[in-house]
Design an enzyme around this catalytic site. Structure first.
Site, PDB file in Angstrom:
ATOM      1  N   GLY A  77       0.821  -1.212   0.000  1.00  0.00           N
ATOM      2  CA  GLY A  77       0.000   0.000   0.000  1.00  0.00           C
ATOM      3  C   GLY A  77       0.852   1.258   0.000  1.00  0.00           C
ATOM      4  O   GLY A  77       0.485   2.257  -0.635  1.00  0.00           O
ATOM      5  N   LYS A 116       0.954 -17.745  -9.366  1.00  0.00           N
ATOM      6  CA  LYS A 116       1.475 -16.970  -8.235  1.00  0.00           C
ATOM      7  C   LYS A 116       1.172 -17.713  -6.932  1.00  0.00           C
ATOM      8  O   LYS A 116       2.004 -17.810  -6.037  1.00  0.00           O
ATOM      9  CB  LYS A 116       0.819 -15.573  -8.238  1.00  0.00           C
ATOM     10  CG  LYS A 116       1.251 -14.645  -7.119  1.00  0.00           C
ATOM     11  CD  LYS A 116       2.536 -13.920  -7.456  1.00  0.00           C
ATOM     12  CE  LYS A 116       3.297 -13.384  -6.266  1.00  0.00           C
ATOM     13  NZ  LYS A 116       2.705 -12.240  -5.601  1.00  0.00           N
TER      14      LYS A 116
HETATM   15  N1  LIG Z   1       5.236  -7.001   0.315  1.00  0.00           N
HETATM   16  C1  LIG Z   1       5.379  -7.605  -0.834  1.00  0.00           C
HETATM   17  O1  LIG Z   1       6.434  -7.494  -1.475  1.00  0.00           O
HETATM   18  C2  LIG Z   1       4.250  -8.401  -1.428  1.00  0.00           C
HETATM   19  C3  LIG Z   1       4.431  -8.959  -2.702  1.00  0.00           C
HETATM   20  C4  LIG Z   1       3.350  -9.621  -3.305  1.00  0.00           C
HETATM   21  C5  LIG Z   1       2.139  -9.711  -2.645  1.00  0.00           C
HETATM   22  N2  LIG Z   1       2.000  -9.181  -1.392  1.00  0.00           N
HETATM   23  C6  LIG Z   1       0.670  -9.257  -0.771  1.00  0.00           C
HETATM   24  O2  LIG Z   1       0.156  -7.934  -0.667  1.00  0.00           O
HETATM   25  C7  LIG Z   1      -0.703  -7.816   0.478  1.00  0.00           C
HETATM   26  C8  LIG Z   1      -0.190  -6.683   1.374  1.00  0.00           C
HETATM   27  O3  LIG Z   1       1.085  -7.092   1.848  1.00  0.00           O
HETATM   28  P1  LIG Z   1       2.105  -6.111   2.568  1.00  0.00           P
HETATM   29  O4  LIG Z   1       3.431  -6.767   2.453  1.00  0.00           O
HETATM   30  O5  LIG Z   1       1.953  -4.713   2.124  1.00  0.00           O
HETATM   31  O6  LIG Z   1       1.598  -6.232   4.083  1.00  0.00           O
HETATM   32  P2  LIG Z   1       2.022  -5.332   5.309  1.00  0.00           P
HETATM   33  O7  LIG Z   1       3.357  -4.684   5.043  1.00  0.00           O
HETATM   34  O8  LIG Z   1       1.834  -6.176   6.514  1.00  0.00           O
HETATM   35  O9  LIG Z   1       0.962  -4.155   5.292  1.00  0.00           O
HETATM   36  C9  LIG Z   1      -0.381  -4.328   5.587  1.00  0.00           C
HETATM   37  C10 LIG Z   1      -0.867  -2.990   6.122  1.00  0.00           C
HETATM   38  O10 LIG Z   1      -2.247  -3.097   6.379  1.00  0.00           O
HETATM   39  C11 LIG Z   1      -2.508  -2.338   7.543  1.00  0.00           C
HETATM   40  N3  LIG Z   1      -3.756  -2.722   8.171  1.00  0.00           N
HETATM   41  C12 LIG Z   1      -4.107  -3.915   8.696  1.00  0.00           C
HETATM   42  N4  LIG Z   1      -5.352  -3.864   9.200  1.00  0.00           N
HETATM   43  C13 LIG Z   1      -5.777  -2.589   9.010  1.00  0.00           C
HETATM   44  C14 LIG Z   1      -6.957  -1.894   9.336  1.00  0.00           C
HETATM   45  N5  LIG Z   1      -7.963  -2.511   9.965  1.00  0.00           N
HETATM   46  N6  LIG Z   1      -7.063  -0.589   8.994  1.00  0.00           N
HETATM   47  C15 LIG Z   1      -6.058   0.050   8.369  1.00  0.00           C
HETATM   48  N7  LIG Z   1      -4.887  -0.556   8.021  1.00  0.00           N
HETATM   49  C16 LIG Z   1      -4.770  -1.860   8.359  1.00  0.00           C
HETATM   50  C17 LIG Z   1      -1.327  -2.612   8.440  1.00  0.00           C
HETATM   51  O11 LIG Z   1      -1.283  -1.598   9.414  1.00  0.00           O
HETATM   52  P3  LIG Z   1      -0.350  -1.620  10.695  1.00  0.00           P
HETATM   53  O12 LIG Z   1       0.966  -1.103  10.185  1.00  0.00           O
HETATM   54  O13 LIG Z   1      -1.030  -0.684  11.614  1.00  0.00           O
HETATM   55  O14 LIG Z   1      -0.285  -3.029  11.170  1.00  0.00           O
HETATM   56  C18 LIG Z   1      -0.186  -2.552   7.419  1.00  0.00           C
HETATM   57  O15 LIG Z   1       0.293  -1.243   7.287  1.00  0.00           O
HETATM   58  C19 LIG Z   1      -0.661  -9.198   1.142  1.00  0.00           C
HETATM   59  O16 LIG Z   1      -1.732  -9.972   0.668  1.00  0.00           O
HETATM   60  C20 LIG Z   1       0.656  -9.801   0.642  1.00  0.00           C
HETATM   61  O17 LIG Z   1       0.664 -11.217   0.650  1.00  0.00           O
HETATM   62  C21 LIG Z   1       3.023  -8.532  -0.771  1.00  0.00           C
END
Ligand SMILES: NC(=O)c1ccc[n+]([C@@H]2O[C@H](COP(=O)([O-])OP(=O)(O)OC[C@H]3O[C@@H](n4cnc5c(N)ncnc54)[C@H](OP(=O)(O)O)[C@@H]3O)[C@@H](O)[C@H]2O)c1
Length: 301
Positions: free
Chosen positions: A15, A179
């Site tokens: 995000g 994926k």
């Molecule tokens: N990162 C990668 O490179 C990657 C690559 C491919 C796919 N993905 C997929 O993409 C998706 C996101 O992954 P990510 O790596 O970005 O995860 P992440 O870094 O854990 O980020 C998720 C975010 O969502 C927020 N969040 C959770 N509950 C919330 C709520 N109720 N209201 C507002 N914000 C909320 C969290 O906030 P807090 O900080 O407050 O906990 C955190 O900032 C997942 O499905 C993952 O498998 C990720």
């Protein structure tokens, strides 16, 4: 005055990169919906690092309807993000779901008040270096892939002029399963062994991976994915070329004691297998073990 109102729900690695890239266009009016306030986001892309002012809300009751939602929480956090979704969505909104797994629509539709749900496969690597600092690493090919739905072209145009390349595919289900195949071995095995990808150099782990993959390939085919006879072997071979020192998001979440995204990964294979009468005992084992870990992490807070 920017014409397209966009809410980014969840400011993590994915995000944060999406919010930064969308904010580069004067046509986009971006609001971030997060649990803590961030006024400026540092965005690293290759050698470049830029500061991006953000409009952040931390209270869903202040959120207003938008044209587009980028939902980028982990899959297990969709329910907790429901108050945001309920306030920003109308039947005219499109919710792009940037999450791993399949069944995005099933997961999100109950919370979006009739908005259109557009699933997206995320290929870029987004790393949160600090709450206000993210890094984009592009892998190769498209960074996001969406199905050839009526909203696809308009979605791609949101990222025009940014480093994010959005592809549109008529074979979306096949790409989604490819994926998922990587994720159903990479995430649970690194999380359970608490080892990075180097663990896949072990022949016993490769045998286990092939077993998990063959089950998932059979289910994916039943779901309509065009997967090859040697898909499991090809996936494992490609996967073994990834850097041995890389971790996975489930590995990092496990080390940090956070809930895990297992239900959306191996859980999706198990659920679809049940629908088609295909046995998935190895995926069931991964699901049971990691659900236990995830529940314990959630209970510990
Ligand atoms: N990162 C990668 O490179 C990657 C690559 C491919 C796919 N993905 C997929 O993409 C998706 C996101 O992954 P990510 O790596 O970005 O995860 P992440 O870094 O854990 O980020 C998720 C975010 O969502 C927020 N969040 C959770 N509950 C919330 C709520 N109720 N209201 C507002 N914000 C909320 C969290 O906030 P807090 O900080 O407050 O906990 C955190 O900032 C997942 O499905 C993952 O498998 C990720």
């Amino acid at each position: 005055m920017a014409g397209r109102k966009i809410a980014v729900v969840g400011l993590g690695g994915i995000g944060g990169v999406a919010a930064a890239c969308l904010s580069l266009s004067p046509d986009n009016d971006v609001t971030v919906c997060a649990r803590s306030r961030i006024d400026t986001l540092t965005f690293d892309n290759h050698e470049e690092s830029i500061s991006i002012p953000l409009k952040t809300l931390t209270d869903p009751s202040f959120a207003e309807p938008v044209d587009w939602v980028i939902l980028s929480t982990k899959a297990q956090d969709v329910a907790s993000a429901a108050p945001w979704l309920e306030n920003v969505c109308t039947p005219q909104t499109t919710v792009a779901v940037l999450q791993n797994g399949i069944a995005h629509e099933e997961r999100v539709a109950p919370h979006v008040k009739g908005a259109t749900v557009l699933p997206a496969i995320v290929y870029y690597n987004g790393e949160r270096l600090a709450p206000d600092h993210v890094r984009l690493r592009r892998i190769r090919g498209h960074d996001l892939l969406v199905p050839a739905a009526p909203e696809a072209t308009a979605f791609a145009s949101l990222f025009e002029g940014s480093p994010i390349d959005v592809g549109i595919s008529a074979e979306f289900v096949t790409h989604q399963w490819r994926k998922l195949l990587v994720n159903v071995i990479a995430n649970p095995i690194t999380a359970l062994t608490r080892q990075r990808l180097a663990v896949f150099q072990r022949p016993d782990i490769q045998d286990l991976s092939l077993g998990i993959l063959r089950e998932a390939v059979a289910v994916g085919r039943a779901e309509g994915a065009q997967l090859n006879d040697n898909e499991a072997e090809t996936i494992l071979e490609t996967f073994l070329a990834y850097p041995a020192e890389a971790g996975t998001s489930m590995y990092f979440d496990c080390l940090a004691g956070r809930p895990l995204e297992i239900e959306a990964l191996n859980g999706a294979v198990v659920a679809a297998g049940r629908r088609h009468g295909i046995a998935t005992p190895l995926n069931e084992a991964m699901l049971a073990l990691l659900t236990a870990v995830s529940d314990a992490n959630a209970a510990a807070g």
